[in-house]
Scaffold this motif. Structure first.
Motif, PDB file in Angstrom:
ATOM      1  N   GLN A  18      -1.792  -6.477  -2.806  1.00 26.45           N
ATOM      2  CA  GLN A  18      -1.413  -5.134  -2.358  1.00 26.45           C
ATOM      3  C   GLN A  18      -1.343  -4.181  -3.550  1.00 26.45           C
ATOM      4  O   GLN A  18      -0.588  -3.216  -3.537  1.00 26.45           O
ATOM      5  CB  GLN A  18      -0.080  -5.171  -1.603  1.00 26.45           C
ATOM      6  N   GLY A  19      -2.179  -4.442  -4.563  1.00 28.82           N
ATOM      7  CA  GLY A  19      -2.183  -3.617  -5.772  1.00 28.82           C
ATOM      8  C   GLY A  19      -2.568  -2.175  -5.470  1.00 28.82           C
ATOM      9  O   GLY A  19      -3.289  -1.895  -4.514  1.00 28.82           O
ATOM     10  N   ARG A  20      -2.071  -1.260  -6.298  1.00 29.07           N
ATOM     11  CA  ARG A  20      -2.381   0.167  -6.156  1.00 29.07           C
ATOM     12  C   ARG A  20      -3.695   0.493  -6.865  1.00 29.07           C
ATOM     13  O   ARG A  20      -4.558   1.166  -6.330  1.00 29.07           O
ATOM     14  CB  ARG A  20      -1.275   1.021  -6.754  1.00 29.07           C
ATOM     15  N   GLY A  32      -4.510  -2.554  -2.030  1.00 26.14           N
ATOM     16  CA  GLY A  32      -3.273  -2.110  -1.380  1.00 26.14           C
ATOM     17  C   GLY A  32      -3.387  -0.714  -0.791  1.00 26.14           C
ATOM     18  O   GLY A  32      -2.772  -0.398   0.228  1.00 26.14           O
ATOM     19  N   MET A  47      -5.101  -1.118   2.393  1.00 22.96           N
ATOM     20  CA  MET A  47      -4.157  -1.770   3.305  1.00 22.96           C
ATOM     21  C   MET A  47      -3.251  -0.711   3.935  1.00 22.96           C
ATOM     22  O   MET A  47      -3.060  -0.675   5.156  1.00 22.96           O
ATOM     23  CB  MET A  47      -3.312  -2.788   2.523  1.00 22.96           C
TER      24      MET A  47
END
Lengths: 279, 279
Positions: B164-166, B179, B182
């Protein structure tokens, strides 16, 4: 109990139509479905607009359309058979340009090619904010990275979103709307976007100001339960949802927004309004 | 008061290194920066990995990398000069495949072309869930619409996000991570995704199980404050952040996650760990 019931009925749908002075219509999903070319008019909607125009009600069109300039957009509506003029239509881009001027901001634009002309006179050099609209195919990984890079490089990042819709219906299926990419950039940059367009109260109020009417004198009709109906209700207007466009049956069981009325289409809504006003 | 201070120091960084039995390293941003081709190794990191391997500490690599199969990914690391084998590396895709089998799910994939082979043996007909990874250029408007259409058509939509990384750093700048998309699909479909990968506790625990160690015996080193450091801390591990990769100075003032230690790079972290263990 009987008195209370009677009071409620007098302010409910469709009885409330008796005291209306104006109607605001959403466009896409109410008058027409978008898609290839101009899209297609929804059956009966051109006649319904004509009837409203012939009535004593004021009429305005409030849209989150950002794929074309206001002029081109109204041209399309006219080709689809609607008697509508530019001054009656309220989209987010002109409102955004007013905000930019007021706050001395220079935008990086991530919008549809068709909207670019609207921003012709706007200084876009050395941007200190980002504006996203319904950019459709322009929502590429590359373009979203570019908008992100501008935002993350600003000391106080400012993101404007022209509307916050989740999706809309085109003739070949549902399409993701600008709100989805607003949420993406909000998460990427850990910020909250400023929405210009429905359901922003400022945006609805600018339409009411143009009509010179109070919220309780006006009814909003749209296909988007949250942004059209819920937004109008939060401003003190009544909100009716049509079962066309992006309407889904689950809207009628929504946990927080309840339409004042739900009708099959605009034609039915207008017939109900006008028949109330005859009695 | 003096006793309390002494207790705190014994469990703090870098003193805690004395009692460690294992170290888990993030890969991208710690060992190398990604970019064109294989990317570039971060100075001193290959030697640091070698020193850890020669020590009495167990070593594993825990990554949210989803742009290549595990085999190809490890091949790249070896070409960059790292002595790493496939069995030491834990990425999200194999974990996702285990979840699909367990729950009888058939995925629609929105992932990087390089990851597709990993799902070769998986039934993808008539999909009843969506898996998104770091798809990069594959995050087109068309592909995101397709994933959305699958989800919105399911009675119980299930979205798995591989991490869920930015954003992450490539040699030519910061790039949006999975992310962000997501969050986009969560908003579009009004659902909550299930994250497979860091910072999911299940994911960290699978690495601890492979080491046969308890959380308090293990230190996580990463460049992502929330997903590496915060995720490991929530599992009971210590978490140290390196000032390489996606590190930003504002991480050191983060409102909710505080690293046990912050070091310039992996080489410095490893030297501090090993020097503590000598005394």
């Amino acid at each position: 109990m009987r008195i209370q019931h009677s009071n409620m009925a007098a302010t409910g749908w469709p009885e409330c139509a008796k005291s209306l002075k104006g109607v605001i219509l959403d466009l896409c999903g109410v008058l027409y479905d978008s898609g290839e070319g101009d899209g297609v008019a929804i059956s009966g909607s051109a006649a319904a607009v004509k009837k409203l125009k012939e009535s004593d009600l004021q009429l305005r069109f409030c849209t989150n359309e950002t794929q074309a300039t206001r002029e081109k957009f109204v041209g399309k509506l006219q080709r689809l058979g609607f008697d509508i003029s530019v001054s009656e239509v309220f989209p987010p881009a002109p409102a955004a340009i007013a905000v930019l001027k007021e706050r001395g901001l220079r935008p990086h634009l991530l919008v549809h090619d068709g909207l670019l002309d609207e921003f012709d006179g706007v200084d876009k050099s050395n941007p200190n904010c980002v504006i996203i609209g319904d950019a459709a195919e322009n929502f590429s990984y590359k373009n979203l990275n570019e908008a992100f890079t501008v935002l993350i490089g600003l000391e106080k990042p400012v993101l404007f979103s022209l509307g916050q819709g989740r999706y809309y219906k085109e003739t070949d299926g549902l399409k993701l709307d600008v709100g989805v990419y607003m949420k993406a950039l909000e998460y990427a940059c850990d910020l909250k976007a400023e929405v210009i367009g429905k359901p922003s109260p400022t945006f609805f109020q600018s339409v009411l100001n143009d009509m010179g009417l109070q919220p309780h004198e006006v009814l909003m009709i749209g296909d988007d339960l949250v942004n059209d109906v819920g937004g109008a209700q939060r401003c003190g207007m009544k909100g009716v949802q049509v079962r066309t466009g992006k309407y889904r049956p689950s809207d009628e069981k929504h946990p927080t927004v309840k339409a004042d009325g739900t009708v099959d289409n605009l034609a039915q809504a207008v017939d109900m309004i006008l028949s109330q006003r005859l009695h």
